[in-house]
Design a protein around this motif. Structure first.
Motif, PDB file in Angstrom:
ATOM      1  N   LEU A 156       0.823  -1.246   0.001  1.00 45.36           N
ATOM      2  CA  LEU A 156       0.050   0.124  -0.028  1.00 45.36           C
ATOM      3  C   LEU A 156       0.972   1.300  -0.002  1.00 45.36           C
ATOM      4  CD1 LEU A 156      -2.883  -1.101   2.545  1.00 45.36           C
ATOM      5  CD2 LEU A 156      -2.809  -1.307   0.189  1.00 45.36           C
ATOM      6  N   ALA A 157       2.156   1.135   0.417  1.00 48.70           N
ATOM      7  CA  ALA A 157       3.054   2.289   0.383  1.00 48.70           C
ATOM      8  C   ALA A 157       3.378   2.742  -1.190  1.00 48.70           C
ATOM      9  CB  ALA A 157       4.384   1.824   0.743  1.00 48.70           C
ATOM     10  N   TYR A 158       3.075   1.919  -2.181  1.00 48.23           N
ATOM     11  CA  TYR A 158       3.243   2.072  -3.817  1.00 48.23           C
ATOM     12  C   TYR A 158       2.176   3.107  -4.071  1.00 48.23           C
ATOM     13  CZ  TYR A 158       7.231  -0.858  -3.613  1.00 48.23           C
ATOM     14  OH  TYR A 158       8.366  -1.537  -3.444  1.00 48.23           O
ATOM     15  N   GLY A 159       2.572   3.934  -4.947  1.00 48.60           N
ATOM     16  CA  GLY A 159       1.446   4.970  -5.713  1.00 48.60           C
ATOM     17  C   GLY A 159       1.675   4.882  -6.888  1.00 48.60           C
ATOM     18  N   VAL A 160       0.878   5.325  -7.777  1.00 51.59           N
ATOM     19  CA  VAL A 160       0.945   5.457  -9.406  1.00 51.59           C
ATOM     20  C   VAL A 160       0.811   7.272  -9.508  1.00 51.59           C
ATOM     21  CG1 VAL A 160      -1.219   4.895 -10.017  1.00 51.59           C
ATOM     22  CG2 VAL A 160       0.953   5.015 -11.636  1.00 51.59           C
ATOM     23  N   TYR A 161       1.693   7.744 -10.142  1.00 55.14           N
ATOM     24  CA  TYR A 161       1.474   9.053 -10.305  1.00 55.14           C
ATOM     25  C   TYR A 161       1.346   9.347 -11.924  1.00 55.14           C
ATOM     26  CZ  TYR A 161       3.118   9.722  -5.765  1.00 55.14           C
ATOM     27  OH  TYR A 161       3.171   9.563  -4.303  1.00 55.14           O
ATOM     28  N   SER A 162       0.140   9.264 -12.440  1.00 53.15           N
ATOM     29  CA  SER A 162      -0.177   9.209 -13.860  1.00 53.15           C
ATOM     30  C   SER A 162      -1.662   8.749 -13.980  1.00 53.15           C
ATOM     31  CB  SER A 162       0.522   8.214 -14.623  1.00 53.15           C
ATOM     32  OG  SER A 162       0.238   7.027 -14.470  1.00 53.15           O
ATOM     33  N   PRO A 163      -2.302   8.959 -15.210  1.00 50.72           N
ATOM     34  CA  PRO A 163      -3.664   8.415 -15.056  1.00 50.72           C
ATOM     35  C   PRO A 163      -3.422   6.797 -15.047  1.00 50.72           C
ATOM     36  CG  PRO A 163      -3.254  10.034 -16.990  1.00 50.72           C
ATOM     37  CD  PRO A 163      -1.760   9.649 -16.333  1.00 50.72           C
ATOM     38  N   ALA A 164      -4.419   6.333 -14.295  1.00 53.40           N
ATOM     39  CA  ALA A 164      -4.215   5.007 -14.095  1.00 53.40           C
ATOM     40  C   ALA A 164      -4.507   3.895 -15.447  1.00 53.40           C
ATOM     41  CB  ALA A 164      -5.415   4.629 -12.925  1.00 53.40           C
ATOM     42  N   GLY A 165      -4.915   4.495 -16.502  1.00 57.01           N
ATOM     43  CA  GLY A 165      -5.460   3.704 -17.607  1.00 57.01           C
ATOM     44  C   GLY A 165      -4.399   3.397 -18.483  1.00 57.01           C
ATOM     45  N   TYR A 166      -2.938   3.683 -18.195  1.00 55.67           N
ATOM     46  CA  TYR A 166      -1.904   3.421 -19.201  1.00 55.67           C
ATOM     47  C   TYR A 166      -1.711   1.820 -19.380  1.00 55.67           C
ATOM     48  CZ  TYR A 166      -0.054   8.017 -19.863  1.00 55.67           C
ATOM     49  OH  TYR A 166       0.281   9.228 -20.150  1.00 55.67           O
ATOM     50  N   ARG A 167      -1.599   1.232 -20.468  1.00 56.53           N
ATOM     51  CA  ARG A 167      -1.226  -0.121 -20.680  1.00 56.53           C
ATOM     52  C   ARG A 167      -0.083   0.174 -21.578  1.00 56.53           C
ATOM     53  NH1 ARG A 167      -2.811  -1.352 -25.958  1.00 56.53           N
ATOM     54  NH2 ARG A 167      -4.311  -0.120 -26.635  1.00 56.53           N
ATOM     55  N   VAL A 168       0.365  -1.494 -21.652  1.00 63.89           N
ATOM     56  CA  VAL A 168       1.308  -1.502 -22.449  1.00 63.89           C
ATOM     57  C   VAL A 168       0.949  -1.666 -23.992  1.00 63.89           C
ATOM     58  CG1 VAL A 168       3.544  -3.021 -22.997  1.00 63.89           C
ATOM     59  CG2 VAL A 168       3.084  -2.531 -20.465  1.00 63.89           C
ATOM     60  N   ARG A 169       1.723  -1.169 -24.946  1.00 63.84           N
ATOM     61  CA  ARG A 169       1.294  -1.465 -26.202  1.00 63.84           C
ATOM     62  C   ARG A 169       1.799  -2.905 -26.644  1.00 63.84           C
ATOM     63  NH1 ARG A 169       0.530   1.638 -30.841  1.00 63.84           N
ATOM     64  NH2 ARG A 169       1.155   3.498 -29.641  1.00 63.84           N
ATOM     65  N   MET A 170       0.786  -3.784 -27.128  1.00 64.61           N
ATOM     66  CA  MET A 170       1.401  -5.337 -27.628  1.00 64.61           C
ATOM     67  C   MET A 170       1.571  -5.177 -29.029  1.00 64.61           C
ATOM     68  SD  MET A 170       1.431  -6.549 -24.953  1.00 64.61           S
ATOM     69  CE  MET A 170       0.819  -7.195 -23.591  1.00 64.61           C
TER      70      MET A 170
END
Length: 139
Positions: free
Chosen positions: A125-139
């Motif tokens: 729970l100490a980890y946070g994301v600093y961006s929109p949460a909707g990013y995904r990797v290009r396949m």
């Protein structure tokens, strides 16, 4: 997976700075103690994730408190497994299993849940994301 999800391309050979900006928009994983800032004077004024975002990073994952090295390594390994390979899930109506490709927010949540469920360890729970949460990797 959302059809309008933002896309991250993971190509390390483009991870360069030119005139203070990244050539591409990388994912930066700051797996260090309190990289997201903290209570002392330096961390109140210098927020490392914010600096990376200002220089063009698409997303930053950082910690809000000290994280032991062994846990940090294990957390990163599980996070990248979820983010790059997805998660096997079962379709509720057909019962068939398939691989669900995850967004960065889903992968972070799944990693946190994994450590809570498997090891009763809330440190994820100490980890946070600093961006929109909707990013995904290009396949």
């Amino acid at each position: 997976m959302a059809e309008n999800a933002l896309v991250l391309e993971l190509e390390t050979y483009k991870f360069l700075l030119r005139q203070g900006k990244f050539l591409c928009q990388p994912l930066v994983f700051l797996n260090a103690c309190q990289s997201a800032g903290g209570a002392d004077e330096l961390r109140r004024t210098f927020n490392l994730p914010k600096v990376f975002i200002q220089h063009g990073a698409a997303a930053v994952i950082a910690t809000a408190c000290p994280v032991p090295d062994m846990f940090a390594a294990a957390f990163a390994k599980v996070f990248y497994k979820f983010f790059l390979r997805g998660q096997v899930v079962e379709d509720e109506t057909t019962g068939k299993k398939f691989v669900k490709i995850m967004t960065i927010g889903e992968a972070l949540r799944a990693t946190r849940w994994y450590f809570l469920k498997e090891f009763n360890n809330p440190l994820g729970l100490a980890y946070g994301v600093y961006s929109p949460a909707g990013y995904r990797v290009r396949m």
